[in-house]
Scaffold this active site. Structure first.
Site, mmCIF file in Angstrom:
data_model
loop_
_atom_site.group_PDB
_atom_site.id
_atom_site.type_symbol
_atom_site.label_atom_id
_atom_site.label_comp_id
_atom_site.label_asym_id
_atom_site.label_seq_id
_atom_site.Cartn_x
_atom_site.Cartn_y
_atom_site.Cartn_z
ATOM 1 N N MET A 30 16.640 -55.884 -48.758
ATOM 2 C CA MET A 30 15.874 -57.129 -48.704
ATOM 3 C C MET A 30 16.259 -58.001 -49.900
ATOM 4 O O MET A 30 15.512 -58.887 -50.307
ATOM 5 C CB MET A 30 14.373 -56.837 -48.684
ATOM 6 N N GLY A 31 17.438 -57.737 -50.470
ATOM 7 C CA GLY A 31 17.933 -58.574 -51.558
ATOM 8 C C GLY A 31 17.274 -58.263 -52.891
ATOM 9 O O GLY A 31 16.669 -57.213 -53.060
ATOM 10 N N LEU A 33 18.927 -57.582 -55.570
ATOM 11 C CA LEU A 33 19.633 -56.310 -55.716
ATOM 12 C C LEU A 33 19.629 -55.811 -57.154
ATOM 13 O O LEU A 33 19.725 -56.584 -58.096
ATOM 14 C CB LEU A 33 21.078 -56.478 -55.237
ATOM 15 N N HIS A 37 20.603 -50.392 -55.491
ATOM 16 C CA HIS A 37 21.265 -50.904 -54.284
ATOM 17 C C HIS A 37 22.789 -50.794 -54.438
ATOM 18 O O HIS A 37 23.497 -50.422 -53.505
ATOM 19 C CB HIS A 37 20.947 -52.395 -54.077
ATOM 20 N N LYS A 150 13.838 -43.202 -52.942
ATOM 21 C CA LYS A 150 12.592 -43.729 -53.519
ATOM 22 C C LYS A 150 11.605 -44.010 -52.382
ATOM 23 O O LYS A 150 10.431 -43.672 -52.480
ATOM 24 C CB LYS A 150 12.851 -44.997 -54.324
ATOM 25 N N ASP A 151 12.111 -44.617 -51.316
ATOM 26 C CA ASP A 151 11.275 -44.855 -50.138
ATOM 27 C C ASP A 151 11.492 -43.679 -49.185
ATOM 28 O O ASP A 151 12.106 -43.819 -48.116
ATOM 29 C CB ASP A 151 11.651 -46.194 -49.493
ATOM 30 N N ARG A 188 10.744 -55.083 -56.708
ATOM 31 C CA ARG A 188 9.391 -55.512 -57.106
ATOM 32 C C ARG A 188 9.181 -55.453 -58.620
ATOM 33 O O ARG A 188 8.278 -56.108 -59.134
ATOM 34 C CB ARG A 188 8.331 -54.649 -56.424
HETATM 35 O O1 PAF Z 1 14.065 -50.605 -48.011
HETATM 36 C C1 PAF Z 1 14.185 -51.820 -47.721
HETATM 37 O O2 PAF Z 1 14.661 -52.630 -48.509
HETATM 38 C C2 PAF Z 1 13.714 -52.296 -46.353
HETATM 39 O O3 PAF Z 1 12.582 -51.616 -45.939
HETATM 40 C C3 PAF Z 1 14.812 -52.261 -45.284
HETATM 41 C C4 PAF Z 1 15.252 -50.827 -44.994
HETATM 42 C C5 PAF Z 1 15.999 -53.086 -45.719
HETATM 43 C C6 PAF Z 1 14.275 -52.843 -43.965
HETATM 44 O O4 PAF Z 1 13.863 -54.166 -44.126
#
Ligand code: PAF
Length: 280
Positions: A30-31, A33, A37, A150-151, A188
């Protein structure tokens, strides 16, 4: 680096790579970065002939309008960083391109995977994530796609979606990248004030201490201890701390955690929601 905004044009370009047997790696983002990333992109570059990174702040996965509005957007800087690491293609669609009029968010059944933690705390979030990732997979048709641990719950949801839809895509999990003070890298983090940023590493410190105490304490005691630690910081609010099985995210409610379980935490600092986890 080639930049695409439209699915049809991207697909047309990718079809010439498919016809010569090239392997495509994909990093959805979602940018805003950060090094985490870029580590995904580097890993993808090492394992594929061509890497596509997408930048799309997906409105359907936000359950909070303010969070969506305030999500950092740094497109010029993102493109510079991706060029520097050698990413070959970027896909930056508009909301209209991803969600043409009349489009509905898909509803998925991921069972218990989606009912706990982020699923319980952010209703509709994982339907939004799965919907957009599936659309992005349809657009790019990668051989491999890279996601950070992390997610962690998101990673399992995406693996489940790929399995359910029988997509021929390998999901590659990548380690969490941390700042030198231990804070998990996240777009964030940019929303934290200087003061909040100095407090934020407490989250990982608490996780680390909890993981060392997990051998002696039961889950209830651990949860109370975590809550007590965060109560010392009025600007930090514990959303949840859970112990769960890393395979299916079944929660340990009061028994003693076993060694290969994971601790999951979400803390809000001044309205910014930060997530982290640790292997016990
Ligand atoms: O982890 C993220 O940044 C977002 O949830 C993703 C996987 C790009 C989907 O929008």
């Amino acid at each position: 680096m080639e930049v695409y905004n439209e699915i049809a044009i991207l697909q047309n370009r990718l079809s010439s790579l498919f016809s010569t047997g090239q392997q495509i790696g994909f990093v959805p983002t979602m940018g805003a970065l950060h090094q985490g990333h870029l580590a995904l992109v580097k890993e993808a570059l090492a394992e594929n002939d061509c890497v596509v990174c997408s930048i799309f702040v997906n409105p359907t996965q936000f359950d909070n309008a303010e969070d969506l509005l305030k999500y950092p957007r740094l497109e010029v800087q993102d493109l510079e960083l991706l060029t520097e690491v050698g990413c070959q293609m970027v896909f930056m669609p508009s909301a209209q391109e991803m969600y043409p009029e009349g489009f509905k968010v898909e509803h998925y059944e991921f069972g218990s995977l989606q009912q706990v933690m982020e699923g319980a705390s952010r209703p509709g979030h994982f339907d939004g994530v799965a919907t957009v990732v599936r659309k992005l997979f349809d657009a790019v048709k990668p051989h491999r796609a890279y996601f950070g641990k992390k997610d962690y719950q998101q990673l399992l949801i995406i693996k489940a979606m790929v399995h359910q839809m029988q997509l021929p895509i390998e999901i590659v999990p990548c380690e969490t990248f941390r700042e030198t003070d231990g804070l998990a890298m996240s777009s964030r983090n940019l929303r934290l004030s200087a003061n909040e940023r100095t407090l934020a590493p407490v989250i990982y410190q608490i996780l680390q201490e909890a993981s060392t105490m997990a051998a002696r304490w039961n889950t209830l005691q651990l949860k109370q201890w975590v809550q007590k630690q965060l109560d010392r910081y009025p600007s930090m609010e514990l959303v949840y701390f859970e112990i769960a099985n890393p395979e299916d995210l079944s929660l340990t409610l009061d028994a003693s955690p076993s060694k290969n379980q994971m601790g999951f935490i979400v803390v809000k600092i001044g309205g910014v929601r930060l997530i982290d986890n640790i292997l016990l």
